[in-house]
Design a protein around this motif. Structure first.
Motif, PDB file in Angstrom:
ATOM      1  N   LYS A   1      -1.583  -3.279  -6.096  1.00 23.91           N
ATOM      2  CA  LYS A   1      -1.936  -2.789  -4.735  1.00 23.91           C
ATOM      3  C   LYS A   1      -2.819  -1.675  -4.694  1.00 23.91           C
ATOM      4  CE  LYS A   1       1.955  -4.999  -2.288  1.00 23.91           C
ATOM      5  NZ  LYS A   1       3.080  -4.995  -1.432  1.00 23.91           N
ATOM      6  N   LEU A   2      -2.422  -0.750  -5.689  1.00 24.34           N
ATOM      7  CA  LEU A   2      -3.284   0.390  -5.942  1.00 24.34           C
ATOM      8  C   LEU A   2      -4.529   0.138  -6.426  1.00 24.34           C
ATOM      9  CD1 LEU A   2      -1.293   3.487  -7.608  1.00 24.34           C
ATOM     10  CD2 LEU A   2      -2.963   3.469  -5.599  1.00 24.34           C
TER      11      LEU A   2
ATOM     12  N   PHE B   1      -3.731   6.927  -0.790  1.00 26.55           N
ATOM     13  CA  PHE B   1      -4.126   6.556  -2.080  1.00 26.55           C
ATOM     14  C   PHE B   1      -3.479   7.550  -3.096  1.00 26.55           C
ATOM     15  CE2 PHE B   1      -7.182   6.501  -5.644  1.00 26.55           C
ATOM     16  CZ  PHE B   1      -7.040   5.367  -6.039  1.00 26.55           C
TER      17      PHE B   1
ATOM     18  N   ALA C   1       0.166   7.568  -3.443  1.00 26.36           N
ATOM     19  CA  ALA C   1       0.780   6.244  -4.128  1.00 26.36           C
ATOM     20  C   ALA C   1       0.449   6.312  -5.647  1.00 26.36           C
ATOM     21  CB  ALA C   1       0.109   5.176  -3.539  1.00 26.36           C
ATOM     22  N   LYS C   2      -0.634   6.938  -6.016  1.00 26.75           N
ATOM     23  CA  LYS C   2      -0.934   6.998  -7.409  1.00 26.75           C
ATOM     24  C   LYS C   2      -0.224   8.078  -7.991  1.00 26.75           C
ATOM     25  CE  LYS C   2      -5.346   6.959 -10.032  1.00 26.75           C
ATOM     26  NZ  LYS C   2      -5.883   5.897 -10.200  1.00 26.75           N
TER      27      LYS C   2
ATOM     28  N   ALA D   1       0.304   2.335  -0.958  1.00 26.29           N
ATOM     29  CA  ALA D   1      -0.729   1.789  -1.674  1.00 26.29           C
ATOM     30  C   ALA D   1      -0.965   0.661  -0.215  1.00 26.29           C
ATOM     31  CB  ALA D   1      -0.440   0.972  -2.952  1.00 26.29           C
TER      32      ALA D   1
END
Length: 93
Positions: free
Chosen positions: A27-28, A44, A47-48, A77
């Motif tokens: 998804k990322l 973003f 999530a990362k 993500a």
């Protein structure tokens, strides 16, 4: 019996982590391809960073925390993907 149960739980945790982190990673990649770093930077990067932390936890076999971090990474993500898509729709793409 307790050792057997612990071994099963650890193996299961590793499997759950692998599935969750793989989904979050995928998804990322999608979010990145959609330009989420620009259109949804908070989601973003949140999530990362959570995916990175999940990998750290898994490397020490702390699968409970790894699963939680990977789950959060996947959730954010997804949010980044939605926001990036909305930004593209708003720009007429």
């Amino acid at each position: 019996m307790g050792g057997l149960l612990l071994t099963g739980a650890t193996g299961c945790g590793g499997s759950i982590y692998a599935i969750t982190s793989s989904s979050a990673s995928s998804k990322l990649e999608t979010a990145e391809a959609l330009g989420a770093e620009r259109y949804a930077p908070y989601e973003f990067w949140y999530a990362k960073l959570h995916l990175h932390k999940a990998m750290e936890e898994a490397s020490t076999a702390d699968y409970g925390d790894a699963i939680k971090f990977a789950g959060t990474a996947e959730e954010y993500a997804e949010k980044a993907i939605v926001l990036a898509k909305q930004a593209h729709e708003g720009s007429g793409r």
